[in-house]
Design a protein around this motif. Structure first.
Motif, PDB file in Angstrom:
ATOM      1  N   PHE A  43       0.811  -1.213   0.000  1.00  0.00           N
ATOM      2  CA  PHE A  43       0.000   0.000   0.000  1.00  0.00           C
ATOM      3  C   PHE A  43       0.849   1.269   0.000  1.00  0.00           C
ATOM      4  N   MET A  70      -1.077   3.907  -2.073  1.00  0.00           N
ATOM      5  CA  MET A  70      -2.478   3.547  -1.911  1.00  0.00           C
ATOM      6  C   MET A  70      -2.907   3.937  -0.491  1.00  0.00           C
ATOM      7  N   THR A  82      -6.314   2.686   1.155  1.00  0.00           N
ATOM      8  CA  THR A  82      -6.511   1.240   1.157  1.00  0.00           C
ATOM      9  C   THR A  82      -6.091   0.691   2.506  1.00  0.00           C
ATOM     10  N   SER A  96     -10.629  -0.807  -0.435  1.00  0.00           N
ATOM     11  CA  SER A  96      -9.855   0.143  -1.221  1.00  0.00           C
ATOM     12  C   SER A  96     -10.797   1.090  -1.964  1.00  0.00           C
ATOM     13  N   ASP A 149      -7.204   4.090  -5.805  1.00  0.00           N
ATOM     14  CA  ASP A 149      -6.090   3.288  -5.303  1.00  0.00           C
ATOM     15  C   ASP A 149      -5.934   1.995  -6.098  1.00  0.00           C
TER      16      ASP A 149
END
Length: 506
Positions: free
Chosen positions: A230, A235, A238, A282, A286
């Motif tokens: 991540f 991300m 997430t 998520s 992302d």
């Protein structure tokens, strides 16, 4: 086959008579700029955008769909196109649904877990070719299975041959103490084993892999996912923890029937139920980073050799799902065929939520799709295929009409399911016995309790709960959000399926 790189995408756009500045879309950083560029992508590709919009709105209106539908096309450099639809949006009302809406990816988590395992192998923290006994010597199946012949790779590609109902239900539905020792004890005492080495899909392999990862690294699977996937891919929206999010923003599943309309709405996962086979929430923004990293085999995460192993079948399977003929499985992806192309997929579904993610490696293009009406679980796959066929210059509209027939059949089957109604709600005046109290399993399953709220009763099983309804045969049923459960009570004994519970005497 040609690659759908910038030149092919440009050809696709020229086909509909408009050229758009793709490089601007692929290079922008902030979410506001991204949204602006997505709008421009839609406006500059009106034929595709309008046809896609018309098809999805037509289905929503004709089938009177509830819940959400989210869709995205992703290239090797990121998000190219997205669409978010629900009834509020169709009616011109404000909605929280957009590319930053948290969505549950369910069993697509297995692809993340397989990738994490390869990352940790490259870092020298785990060896996928070592056996279970190297990492979890306490998992011995009472010495009835030769664990030296079960390798971590077998856990990831579903050829390990082991299965445990207790482990699966505790991690996915009912909850447990949070200690891996409890799961290992359950597995040692409740297991099935197929020594053939054949592909047998289940949640078990990735979950045991996650426990092995914790043993090898000293960190939880959840922390390792954040650190090694991540964060490197930025991300930042997430997570593997429901508690990280505003609960009311997570897009819920919606259970609907023709007879009673909306039956249930909600997202019934909690932190303890977020596991290595189904434990990631998520967003489209992302997930487009994740999918594009897979498409271009980004060295931010892995070497080319490791990506190859992640994307190449290492075990055979012969199964079909919707239009996808699955021929193999890697360490987290189904290897399938669609319209003459090799396509990698790893879908997910739970309690009405249907999640689609796929990509065609040779053409450098992928799809993300999500729906939350239980009757429309085929919809993400139907619309993904339509987009692929448009991009591949196939007979998209004709193929769509043929494939829609299967969607209609699946929808009608789900829509016809019968659910308990309010007249079947078990009330205090109608019960002929004192069913309230706590019940303990005779085989180590989470406890059950029944308590009264107002004039009705609640069935509590592990971390789940739901109202109790009467069934036609004189027994009971409860919708627990993630599953429905039938049960019967005679004297002080509660039976649900093959499980026996005994009431605790006060």
């Amino acid at each position: 086959m040609l690659y759908i790189t910038q030149s092919i995408i440009s050809n696709f756009i020229r086909k509909i008579g408009i050229i758009f500045p793709i490089l601007c879309i692929l290079s922008c950083k902030t979410s506001n700029v991204k949204n602006t560029n997505e709008n421009k992508f839609t406006n500059d590709n009106l034929e595709f955008s309008q046809k896609f919009h018309e098809k999805i709105v037509d289905i929503f209106k004709e089938k009177e769909l509830e819940g959400d539908f989210i869709f995205a096309i992703v290239g090797e450099n990121g998000l190219l196109y997205s669409k978010a639809i629900n009834n509020k949006i169709i009616n011109g009302e404000s909605s929280f649904l957009d590319n930053n809406s948290p969505i549950y990816v369910a069993s697509h988590t297995k692809s993340f877990t397989g990738t994490l395992a390869k990352i940790l192998e490259e870092k020298g923290k785990i060896d996928l070719n070592k056996s279970l006994s190297n990492y979890l010597p306490e998992l011995n199946f009472k010495d009835s299975i030769d664990v030296d012949k079960i390798f971590i790779k077998n856990l990831l590609n579903h050829t390990h041959g082991t299965f445990s109902t207790t482990l699966t239900w505790k991690t996915a539905f009912l909850g447990y103490s949070g200690n891996n020792s409890e799961l290992i004890e359950d597995f040692n005492n409740d297991f099935l084993y197929d020594p053939s080495g054949s592909f047998r899909y289940s949640n078990v392999g990735p979950i045991i892999t996650a426990i092995a990862i914790e043993s090898a690294t000293g960190n939880s699977w959840k922390d390792e996912m954040k650190e090694h996937i991540f964060q490197p891919l930025e991300m930042f929206n997430t997570t593997t923890k429901v508690s990280d999010l505003h609960y009311d923003r997570i897009r819920p599943s919606v259970t609907v029937s023709k007879e009673h309309g909306v039956i249930e709405t909600g997202f019934d996962k909690s932190d303890i139920l977020m596991h290595a086979s189904g434990g990631v929430i998520s967003t489209v923004n992302d997930l487009s980073k994740w999918l594009s990293a897979n498409i271009r085999q980004d060295n931010i995460l892995l070497s080319q050799e490791s990506w190859k192993e992640l994307h190449t079948s290492n075990v055979s399977q012969d199964k079909s799902y919707f239009t996808y003929n699955r021929k193999g499985y890697s360490l987290g992806w189904d290897i399938a065929e669609y319209q003459g192309d090799t396509i990698l997929t790893r879908f997910g579904g739970l309690a009405g939520i249907s999640f689609h993610i796929s990509f065609i490696p040779e053409k450098k293009i992928g799809i993300i799709a999500f729906s939350s009406d239980n009757r429309a679980y085929i919809l993400p796959h139907l619309m993904a295929n339509y987009a692929y066929n448009e991009l591949n210059e196939n007979l998209a509209d004709s193929i769509f009409q043929i494939e829609r027939i299967n969607f209609e059949k699946a929808f009608d089957n789900e829509n016809a399911l019968v659910y308990p109604n309010k007249t079947q709600l078990l009330t205090q005046n109608e019960t002929k016995q004192h069913i309230q109290g706590s019940y303990l399993s005779t085989s180590g399953w989470p406890p059950i309790s029944i308590n009264q709220e107002a004039d009705h009763f609640i069935f509590n099983w592990g971390v789940l709960n739901g109202k109790i309804f009467k069934t036609e045969d004189g027994h009971y049923t409860s919708n627990l959000g993630l599953l429905n459960r039938d049960f019967e009570i005679k004297s002080d004994t509660l039976k649900t399926g093959s499980l026996i519970y005994i009431k605790i005497k006060q």
